[in-house]
Design a protein around this motif. Structure first.
Motif, mmCIF file in Angstrom:
data_model
loop_
_atom_site.group_PDB
_atom_site.id
_atom_site.type_symbol
_atom_site.label_atom_id
_atom_site.label_comp_id
_atom_site.label_asym_id
_atom_site.label_seq_id
_atom_site.Cartn_x
_atom_site.Cartn_y
_atom_site.Cartn_z
ATOM 1 N N LEU A 147 0.829 -1.204 0.000
ATOM 2 C CA LEU A 147 0.000 0.000 0.000
ATOM 3 C C LEU A 147 0.867 1.259 0.000
ATOM 4 C CD1 LEU A 147 -2.832 -0.994 2.496
ATOM 5 C CD2 LEU A 147 -3.081 -0.606 0.044
ATOM 6 N N ASN A 150 2.027 1.780 -3.458
ATOM 7 C CA ASN A 150 0.920 2.303 -4.269
ATOM 8 C C ASN A 150 0.743 3.808 -4.048
ATOM 9 O OD1 ASN A 150 0.479 -0.323 -5.029
ATOM 10 N ND2 ASN A 150 -1.419 -0.584 -3.884
ATOM 11 N N GLN A 155 -1.478 5.548 -9.276
ATOM 12 C CA GLN A 155 -2.081 4.533 -10.137
ATOM 13 C C GLN A 155 -1.432 4.441 -11.519
ATOM 14 O OE1 GLN A 155 -6.508 3.761 -9.800
ATOM 15 N NE2 GLN A 155 -6.448 5.791 -8.886
ATOM 16 N N THR A 184 0.081 -6.551 -6.212
ATOM 17 C CA THR A 184 -0.353 -5.154 -6.226
ATOM 18 C C THR A 184 0.399 -4.311 -7.255
ATOM 19 O OG1 THR A 184 1.113 -4.791 -4.331
ATOM 20 C CG2 THR A 184 -1.216 -5.147 -3.859
ATOM 21 N N GLU A 187 -1.922 -2.236 -9.305
ATOM 22 C CA GLU A 187 -2.493 -0.990 -8.793
ATOM 23 C C GLU A 187 -1.682 0.246 -9.154
ATOM 24 O OE1 GLU A 187 -5.274 -3.081 -8.182
ATOM 25 O OE2 GLU A 187 -3.709 -3.952 -6.958
ATOM 26 N N ALA A 240 -5.816 1.911 2.400
ATOM 27 C CA ALA A 240 -6.228 2.560 1.159
ATOM 28 C C ALA A 240 -7.656 3.040 1.360
ATOM 29 C CB ALA A 240 -6.138 1.587 -0.010
ATOM 30 N N PRO A 245 -6.919 2.910 -4.937
ATOM 31 C CA PRO A 245 -5.873 2.160 -4.252
ATOM 32 C C PRO A 245 -4.640 2.978 -3.919
ATOM 33 C CG PRO A 245 -5.980 1.537 -6.570
ATOM 34 C CD PRO A 245 -7.167 2.393 -6.298
ATOM 35 N N ASP A 246 -4.505 4.163 -4.522
ATOM 36 C CA ASP A 246 -3.360 4.997 -4.177
ATOM 37 C C ASP A 246 -3.716 6.119 -3.203
ATOM 38 O OD1 ASP A 246 -4.866 6.487 -5.931
ATOM 39 O OD2 ASP A 246 -3.179 7.101 -7.208
#
Length: 301
Positions: A147, A150, A155, A184, A187, A240, A245-246
């Motif tokens: 995460l 990300n 993205q 991931t 993402e 997130a 997701p970012d």
């Protein structure tokens, strides 16, 4: 792989017949899965799965039952994918298998070319290196690291590229957590993610392998498109937040926000180490009566 509807399956079958395709050129290398919507959440979904099975099996390819698990994890656990494999799947999180040193990419809309001609065209991607060093604090996991990456890259941070994960932190990880990192890659827009195979990889893949394993080393003078280095030693648990997701924040930034549903599962959070971590947290506690907590292991294994 999954047809979204019976109509899509019918159209696919009709197109193959129009092209005169009587058998798949790569039939011995095609593996079919029903890994979304098991059990089927609606009559229309069930009808699509039924037609999908009928079409694929009519060409001599067996189909894995719903509930067996996510396709790319089944292939890894079943020894069908390993170091040196080139894997093409319809699932957007196919890069998961890069944790084993495979080149694993989503074919998106390219199934017809693969099935009818046995060919597919991929542009060789530029490669971004993400070096992760340090040791995580207690209560922080590879999912938090993913995460964080990300959030830092965004993205489109590696759009159309391959990501190679390296560094002392990655080298210390068991396979479960390596899968989380490469999973991931999607993402941040990457075509695939990759971790250099080592003894941990080979010890995990070796007893499962049904095909030869080939370890490829990155050339010593290889020039990466970009290099990002992070020390994970001070990393706190990450979240997130909606709706991207970012949109990543430290857990403390959202602590106390009421929720109605929690989900543990999927190809990013459904392996044994994920379940064990959650079990340790909820042991001796109760789920709040206003919250539904769903746990779905990513595979039968």
């Amino acid at each position: 792989m999954l047809f979204r509807s019976a109509e899509e399956a019918n159209k696919f079958e009709a197109t193959l017949k129009d092209l005169g395709v009587k058998e798949f050129p790569l039939r011995d290398r095609i593996f079919a899965f029903i890994d979304h919507g098991g059990p089927a959440p609606s009559p229309a979904f069930a009808a699509g799965q039924k037609r999908w099975r009928e079409v694929i099996e009519s060409y001599g390819v067996s189909v894995t039952d719903p509930g067996a698990g996510i396709s790319h994890l089944q292939m890894a656990e079943g020894g069908l994918v390993g170091p040196g494999t080139l894997l093409a799947l319809r699932d957007s999180h196919t890069p998961t298998s890069g944790a084993m040193g495979a080149f694993a990419a989503s074919v998106a809309g390219g199934l017809l070319m693969l099935f009818a001609l046995g060919r597919y065209v991929l542009d060789v991607p530029k490669v971004t290196l993400i070096k992760l060093n340090g040791t995580l604090q207690k209560g922080v996991y590879a999912r938090d690291v993913a995460l964080m990456v990300n959030g830092k890259l965004g993205q489109r941070g590696a759009l159309g590229q391959a990501i190679e994960f390296g560094g002392s932190y990655v080298q210390s990880l068991p396979m479960d957590m390596r899968f989380t990192l490469t999973n991931t890659s999607t993402e941040v827009g990457a075509m695939t993610g990759y971790i250099q195979p080592d003894k941990i990889t080979l010890d995990w893949c070796g007893p499962r392998a049904k095909r030869p394993m080939v370890v490829h080393e990155t050339d010593a003078d290889f020039r990466y498109e970009s290099v990002h280095e992070f020390d994970v030693s001070a990393l706190a648990p990450q979240v997130a937040a909606p709706h991207a997701p970012d949109n990543v924040k430290p857990l403390e930034a959202v602590e106390g926000t009421p929720i109605n549903q929690a989900f543990l599962g999927s190809c990013a959070n459904g392996r044994l180490e994920d379940l064990a971590a959650a079990a340790a947290i909820v042991k001796g506690r109760k789920v709040h009566p206003d919250v539904r907590f769903i746990v779905t292991p990513a595979s039968r294994e």
